[in-house]
Design an enzyme around this catalytic site. Structure first.
Site, mmCIF file in Angstrom:
data_model
loop_
_atom_site.group_PDB
_atom_site.id
_atom_site.type_symbol
_atom_site.label_atom_id
_atom_site.label_comp_id
_atom_site.label_asym_id
_atom_site.label_seq_id
_atom_site.Cartn_x
_atom_site.Cartn_y
_atom_site.Cartn_z
ATOM 1 N N SER B 233 0.824 -1.208 0.000
ATOM 2 C CA SER B 233 0.000 0.000 0.000
ATOM 3 C C SER B 233 0.868 1.273 0.000
ATOM 4 C CB SER B 233 -0.897 -0.025 1.238
ATOM 5 O OG SER B 233 -1.881 0.973 1.142
ATOM 6 N N HIS B 258 0.800 0.221 7.904
ATOM 7 C CA HIS B 258 0.402 -0.984 7.170
ATOM 8 C C HIS B 258 1.496 -2.037 7.141
ATOM 9 C CE1 HIS B 258 -3.607 -0.501 5.719
ATOM 10 N NE2 HIS B 258 -3.378 0.702 5.227
ATOM 11 N N HIS B 323 -2.990 6.057 -3.271
ATOM 12 C CA HIS B 323 -3.771 7.117 -2.633
ATOM 13 C C HIS B 323 -3.019 8.430 -2.781
ATOM 14 C CE1 HIS B 323 -4.442 3.400 -0.190
ATOM 15 N NE2 HIS B 323 -5.711 3.740 -0.358
ATOM 16 N N ASP B 356 -10.780 4.543 3.200
ATOM 17 C CA ASP B 356 -10.459 3.147 3.510
ATOM 18 C C ASP B 356 -11.673 2.413 4.070
ATOM 19 O OD1 ASP B 356 -7.845 3.359 2.722
ATOM 20 O OD2 ASP B 356 -7.052 3.725 4.730
ATOM 21 N N HIS B 415 -15.166 -13.347 -45.685
ATOM 22 C CA HIS B 415 -15.827 -12.251 -44.960
ATOM 23 C C HIS B 415 -16.666 -11.422 -45.937
ATOM 24 C CE1 HIS B 415 -13.127 -13.262 -41.695
ATOM 25 N NE2 HIS B 415 -13.616 -12.292 -40.934
#
Lengths: 426, 426
Positions: B233, B258, B323, B356, B415
């Protein structure tokens, strides 16, 4: 073609299976080339251009002279056709741009998403036996609508040492100027890592053979985004009593001409319909220039009779075809059964060819069952949706306590403190 | 923290670089476990649960008794907080559902996209030291809004042999019943290949350590979709004269807790601001329970002074943070500079903690620079957008000739024939 009549569910994996690529063996070969390009830049790219395509490389970037020469070689009818296709592709894709919607989730807490273009994108356009200028329309137009700043294109040269002029015409029409004369794994490496001539990009798009596909997957593991995993092209057709068998036959054959590894599946509502379609295929195939490729492809393909329509679509959803044609006057009602497919063609006058070129939808689509979880290319593929939030003091007072409790319960006290310190501040 | 004052562009890679994972070494370990799970199913999953988590596995699926026990253990305040978060997350995500817009690209040629849920999805929720029940809200709510039919959850048990009760409370609140007691690589393998207890899924979501991340990348190469590549993070903060230094300090510390490998970058508009923030960090860190983790993380983090605001945001866009907090009274105007970020927090009362948990935005976001090309999780992540087209005979008459010309120019005569045969039919 293998034939199945009302197969029970335990037979379905045999019908929906794809041929397996030998990934580990390819990984080594491809990874060696990628590393060489990463280390030696243009010199390595030129070496492999010579080794694999038999062409000597001077400047990799296409010059104005090369553009001019190409433009003079494309006939006016084809130019007009391409312009019509461009209009339709533009109309369909420009509607995919999203307006910003601000949501006040709680008084004083406003959240929204903005679509911001991926700044640098690389488009890979296959050359060789079938130079796919249509793919440049399908990738270039949404990239331009998204607003990508740097759009570069890599495409290999033919045996004559030149890029197919129609590819350069399309680039010119779209205003794309950074076109590089290289294909294969070395092109993917150049776009992923950058070389003296080619800028590194953040995301790589475009189809290719199994080497190119493996290269895209390997650089993806190294942090370069890719459009989607790609495999051989596929069509599945559901045909009922109201289909026109000779139309269905022509659609199956048009998929089969892509290559011996193309996948073709017919699900018919009766044996009679299946037999009529098969007869029409035999008749039509004889007249087609690529009939040898077609026959090889059809050897690995499957015809299924499913008298029960729910079962038919369960099987088709299990297969998750890149292209799904519903050849029925009742196609719009039957579309409700579709859960997994890349692009769906409804009714007897909606051949896959139309979507391949000019109806407006994108032809870069998930193959190999990936339609279970992946979408085809769209404007979305060229943007990131960034979330924003603006919280007023009043808003934080309303949600702050909940955040504190949840953060504490996850054992994250510093997260809690970021709220507490603000709530306490006068 | 390393400090840089108005660094020139050649220094930026040093500032924006992430620590490198040793992928090839991990690949072998992870791939062996995945293969074992593929071959031996539940038995292999249980073996690794014992080996890595020290827990003996009976039934892998959480029973009603286990749910009941967990619900009785969660206190009412926390339940109310989670319900508030759920409301906001729901409000923000439900607005992401897209209406079908039919575009008539040419008279008689109608094209549209429909969002169809990915039928089977697997959500990985980390347990261990920080059981992230909030992640279950962030993944479960959009999956339910999208309409995914089979939603299963894997999460490891703690040392007591039990799943964190709050995770089970959230599952209960959302109505998710298929919860499996396993984490790590074996959980990813179980969801990718299926076992006796766990159904195979088409797409796997959720964060994890580097083993889990590597496992997701490996199964992705085998055709299972994943939400995004994940890494440690990160937060980047832009702080100018109008910031509150002690708020900014609390946000930097909340990211740092974290883990030692978390990334924290501050870009301040002056040396004075930077010094004030640093002082506040030292003061606040002392009071936090995770201060050792925080100090270790901050050792690898960076503080940059950028007196020129354009340069500041160029650097931040180069970094492409998961972030990005803009700590300024002028944040909404500054938001225009943002090109690459996962989620952006505007102003002094918008801490990352809010996003969060409870403001409504998703917290599953691209890390490691992937915000250059990837979006965070949204309802989009749980659907495929399938294109449909309905062409009337009149429509095919209008675009058919263009398709014929383009198909012929690409050398794809079958095609072309699929159009010709229809145009000729009376």
């Amino acid at each position: 073609m293998q034939t199945f009549i009302n197969p029970s569910e335990d037979k379905w994996p045999q019908i929906t299976g794809r041929s397996h690529l030998d990934t580990p063996a390819l990984n080594k070969t491809v990874s060696d080339i990628l590393n060489d390009v990463k280390e030696n830049g243009d010199a390595a790219v030129k070496k492999y251009n010579l080794q694999f395509d038999g062409v000597v490389s001077g400047e990799l970037k296409v010059s104005q002279d090369e553009f001019n020469e190409a433009l003079s070689l494309v006939n006016e009818d084809l130019k007009a056709a391409i312009q019509l296709a461009r209009e339709n592709i533009y109309r369909f894709h420009v509607a995919q741009k999203e307006a910003v919607i601000k949501i006040e989730t709680t008084t004083g807490v406003t959240c929204w998403r903005e679509s911001i273009p991926v700044e640098k994108v690389g488009l890979y356009i296959p050359g060789g036996t079938a130079p796919l200028f249509s793919t440049l329309l399908m990738l270039g137009i949404p990239a331009l609508i998204a607003g990508c700043k740097n759009i570069l294109v890599c495409t290999p040269r033919g045996k004559d040492g030149k890029i197919n002029p129609v590819i350069l015409y399309v680039a010119h029409l779209l205003g794309l100027k950074n076109i590089y004369k290289t294909g294969g794994v070395q092109a993917i490496g150049a776009m992923a890592y950058g070389t003296q001539s080619v800028d590194a990009v953040y995301k790589i798009f475009g189809p290719g053979n199994q080497y190119v596909t493996t290269a895209k997957q390997l650089v993806n593991q190294q942090g370069i985004a890719i459009d989607m995993p790609a495999g051989p092209s596929e069509v599945a057709i559901y045909a009922d009593e109201s289909c026109r068998p000779h139309f269905v036959a022509s659609d199956l054959l048009s998929q089969a001409e892509h290559g011996a590894d193309s996948q073709v599946i017919l699900v018919a509502s009766s044996i009679k319909i299946m037999d009529e379609i098969r007869f029409q295929m035999d008749v039509q195939a004889e007249a087609l220039p690529r009939k040898n490729i077609i026959k090889e492809c059809l050897g690995g393909s499957r015809m299924v009779v499913m008298e029960n329509v729910t079962d038919a679509f369960s099987l088709l959803n299990e297969y998750a075809a890149e292209h799904l044609i519903i050849a029925s006057d009742n196609a719009e009602a039957l579309a409700k059964y579709v859960r997994n497919a890349g692009s769906v063609f409804l009714g007897n006058y909606s051949p896959e060819s139309a979507g391949d070129y000019a109806s407006g939808t994108n032809h870069t689509l998930p193959t190999n069952g990936n339609a279970r979880a992946y979408s085809g290319v769209s404007v979305d593929s060229f943007v990131k949706k960034i979330t924003f939030q603006k919280i007023e003091k009043e808003g934080l007072q309303k949600i702050g306590n909940a955040v504190e409790l949840m953060a504490a319960a996850e054992g994250l006290d510093a997260h809690k403190n970021a709220i507490t310190i603000r709530l306490k501040y006068e």
